[in-house]
Design a protein around this motif. Structure first.
Motif, mmCIF file in Angstrom:
data_model
loop_
_atom_site.group_PDB
_atom_site.id
_atom_site.type_symbol
_atom_site.label_atom_id
_atom_site.label_comp_id
_atom_site.label_asym_id
_atom_site.label_seq_id
_atom_site.Cartn_x
_atom_site.Cartn_y
_atom_site.Cartn_z
ATOM 1 N N SER A 154 0.848 -1.186 0.000
ATOM 2 C CA SER A 154 0.000 0.000 0.000
ATOM 3 C C SER A 154 0.887 1.241 0.000
ATOM 4 N N THR A 155 0.355 2.363 -0.509
ATOM 5 C CA THR A 155 1.127 3.599 -0.557
ATOM 6 C C THR A 155 0.423 4.696 0.229
ATOM 7 N N GLN A 156 1.211 5.626 0.699
ATOM 8 C CA GLN A 156 0.679 6.749 1.452
ATOM 9 C C GLN A 156 1.495 7.980 1.115
ATOM 10 N N ALA A 157 0.843 9.132 1.049
ATOM 11 C CA ALA A 157 1.528 10.390 0.754
ATOM 12 C C ALA A 157 1.583 11.251 2.000
ATOM 13 N N TYR A 158 2.744 11.817 2.266
ATOM 14 C CA TYR A 158 2.945 12.696 3.407
ATOM 15 C C TYR A 158 3.317 14.080 2.896
ATOM 16 N N LYS A 159 2.772 15.108 3.506
ATOM 17 C CA LYS A 159 3.187 16.481 3.219
ATOM 18 C C LYS A 159 4.138 16.925 4.331
ATOM 19 N N VAL A 160 5.327 17.363 3.939
ATOM 20 C CA VAL A 160 6.318 17.751 4.944
ATOM 21 C C VAL A 160 6.943 19.086 4.558
ATOM 22 N N ASP A 161 7.542 19.734 5.555
ATOM 23 C CA ASP A 161 8.143 21.047 5.345
ATOM 24 C C ASP A 161 9.590 20.976 4.875
ATOM 25 N N PHE A 162 10.251 19.870 5.182
ATOM 26 C CA PHE A 162 11.665 19.739 4.817
ATOM 27 C C PHE A 162 11.982 18.255 4.671
ATOM 28 N N VAL A 163 12.855 17.936 3.717
ATOM 29 C CA VAL A 163 13.277 16.551 3.486
ATOM 30 C C VAL A 163 14.791 16.449 3.612
ATOM 31 N N ILE A 164 15.259 15.452 4.344
ATOM 32 C CA ILE A 164 16.691 15.143 4.421
ATOM 33 C C ILE A 164 16.886 13.767 3.787
ATOM 34 N N VAL A 165 17.563 13.737 2.660
ATOM 35 C CA VAL A 165 17.776 12.498 1.902
ATOM 36 C C VAL A 165 19.091 11.872 2.354
ATOM 37 N N CYS A 166 19.007 10.671 2.910
ATOM 38 C CA CYS A 166 20.192 9.966 3.435
ATOM 39 C C CYS A 166 20.282 8.583 2.801
ATOM 40 N N LEU A 167 20.330 8.554 1.486
ATOM 41 C CA LEU A 167 20.321 7.268 0.767
ATOM 42 C C LEU A 167 21.707 6.640 0.656
ATOM 43 N N GLY A 168 22.755 7.453 0.714
ATOM 44 C CA GLY A 168 24.089 6.892 0.527
ATOM 45 C C GLY A 168 24.353 6.518 -0.922
ATOM 46 N N ARG A 169 25.580 6.057 -1.170
ATOM 47 C CA ARG A 169 26.005 5.741 -2.546
ATOM 48 C C ARG A 169 26.093 4.246 -2.831
ATOM 49 N N PHE A 170 26.177 3.429 -1.770
ATOM 50 C CA PHE A 170 26.646 2.058 -1.953
ATOM 51 C C PHE A 170 25.562 1.011 -1.727
#
Length: 527
Positions: A154-170
């Protein structure tokens, strides 16, 4: 699809989403909490730890332990090894998360499918002079974060004020080489996997998988060497493991060249005086020029130790580039103990300078050779496409282009965290250093000071000018690997910039000698 505002009660009303619960995600969560925010962390797996949750069984920490630790949560005294194994590192990370009560903020098995920015039209036409970053938060727009529950789908959408992307490279998106027409893996009668697939197996399963097979490994960084060691342990000289090497590297046997600590050559302020820096003034330019012979001597000193100890000349494995180039590209790996002994006994075969290859029915065929490397199994230890993974989390083609940009540039991030033309979003843990935990922590502290309103960012024009200076440095020192965005040879200079932004004193040690000649590490930035 359900829609919801993330409504947990918090000290501050702004909602922050963090993508990933690896090292960088945990640090981002911890420092957001310290500023009174109540972040929500989306983790696609069922546990924390990022790459440390699934590694090759024999993998150990690549960075000496004193450089790979949290500034306010040192390693316990019970861990005595300089390079702890995977399980010990993971336990340390879990202990940190539990100590600071981070786990309750994490939604596990929640994969972020896409990020889309919704504004009120004021950002739709972006000129080069407009500053999207007058404040970290803005009432002019929010991010829509689309998340999939990997168990129920299932999917859900969130509304947020700021996003911090911490996916890394490896992780996640393997780098598969391009092959000549009709000479791809489909031409091979054996099996082809990526090192990512191998690392998902436990030790017993991995040993059983390679047992009795002629294995060829493509790649000579850490994963390639570790897998070769495991294969040679299982199969011995009867079925030697072939390692196809496109570029020899200055992989190190230890961090004490001729008995001298390498950190004192490269991780102190004096060593950085020998390197031309982004944004340096006339005095620093002259000093780097004057000290350039010393920079060359440091590199040759380390190279001579590696050549001697690993007998690189005997094995035809002397790289054409300098050790400083290796450090500047964050490509240094520790050679597993006994690796070249296995080469000499014949259980590992090195096939050198194989720039291009394809497949035949029997195995790997190198350019200019008619005879294949006969194999039953080929393992591609060829790394990951970190930029592709980062790019495709954005729904907007415009933002995808901003991230991926041109092949002539590294990912353009101010302070290696902020894209000047993507509002209300930061990327942590993508740019590399000699100790990624160390670097991610100070960047998270810098970011949360920004979120807390302690300082403001300069204009787009000024940020892009700074990014261009760093890009020149990366190309000059990292050569063809500049898109790895490594700041390894200038980590103190980089940290100084972050400290000045935050209003901290960048000089963290006591006394002239310590400040200039002692190595800098995480504990120097504890507050």
């Amino acid at each position: 699809m359900a829609n919801s505002e993330y409504g947990r009660e918090s000290k501050k009303e702004q909602v922050i989403a963090i993508v990933g619960a690896g090292i960088s995600g945990l640090l981002a969560c911890k420092y957001c909490l310290s500023k009174g925010f109540d972040p929500i962390v989306f983790e696609s797996e069922s546990s924390i730890g990022g790459v440390w949750t699934k590694t090759i069984g024999s993998t150990t920490l690549q960075t000496p332990k004193p450089l790979y630790q949290f500034s306010d949560y040192p390693w316990p005294d019970t861990v005595t090894e300089l390079f702890p194994d995977q399980q010990t590192v993971l336990e340390y990370i879990e202990s940190y998360a539990n100590h600071f009560d981070l786990v309750r903020h994490i939604q596990f098995n929640n994969k972020v499918l896409s990020l889309s920015y919704q504004d009120n039209g004021e950002y739709s036409s972006i000129s080069g002079e407009r500053n999207l970053w007058g404040e970290a938060f803005s009432s002019k727009g929010k991010w829509n974060v689309t998340v999939e529950d990997t168990r129920s789908l299932s999917t859900q959408a969130y509304k947020v004020d700021f996003v911090i992307v911490c996916l890394g490279r490896f992780s996640q998106v393997p780098n598969i080489p391009e092959f000549p027409p009709n000479k791809g893996p489909q031409a091979f009668e054996g099996e082809v996997i990526h090192s990512m697939d191998y690392s998902k197996m436990d030790s017993a399963a991995a040993a059983n998988f390679v047992k009795g097979k002629h294995v060829a490994i493509v790649g000579f960084q850490k994963s390639g060497m570790d897998i070769a060691m495991e294969c040679s342990t299982v199969n011995g000289v009867e079925r030697p493991c072939s390692v196809v090497i496109r570029t020899p590297h200055w992989n190190v046997p230890d961090y004490f060249p001729w008995g001298f600590p390498m950190a004192k050559l490269y991780l102190n302020r004096f060593s950085e005086l020998t390197v031309h820096k982004p944004g340096e003034g006339l005095l620093l330019y002259l000093m780097a020029t004057i000290f350039s012979p010393l920079r060359w001597a440091f590199s040759k000193f380390v190279e001579s130790h590696i050549r001697h100890k690993l007998k690189l000349s005997k094995h035809g494995m002397v790289p054409e580039h300098s050790f400083l180039n290796e450090l500047s590209a964050c490509l240094i790996s520790t050679v597993p103990e006994g690796f070249y002994d296995r080469v000499e006994e014949g259980s590992i075969k090195l096939i050198k300078k194989a720039e291009n290859f394809g497949f035949s029915k029997e195995g790997i065929v190198l350019d200019g050779q008619s005879e294949p490397i006969k194999s039953d199994l080929v393992i591609l230890a060829t790394g990951f496409k970190g930029i592709e993974k980062l790019k495709h989390i954005f729904e907007s083609p415009k933002y995808q282009e901003f991230i991926a940009g041109s092949d002539d540039f590294a990912v353009p991030l101010y302070r290696e965290c902020i894209h000047p033309r993507i509002p209300q979003l930061a990327i942590i843990g993508f740019s590399e250093s000699v100790a990624n935990l160390f670097t991610s922590e100070i960047r998270c502290r810098w970011l949360t000071e920004l979120l807390d309103g302690k300082f403001e960012l300069p204009s787009i024009k000024m940020m892009e000018k700074d990014i261009a200076e760093w890009d020149k440095y990366k190309k000059r020192n990292s050569k063809k690997y500049y898109r790895r965005s490594c700041i390894g040879a200038l980590h103190i200079w980089h940290n100084d910039q972050l400290c000045k932004d935050m209003g901290w004193n960048p000089k963290r040690k006591r006394g002239f000698w310590a400040e200039w000649f002692e190595p800098y590490g995480p504990l120097d930035y504890s507050v």
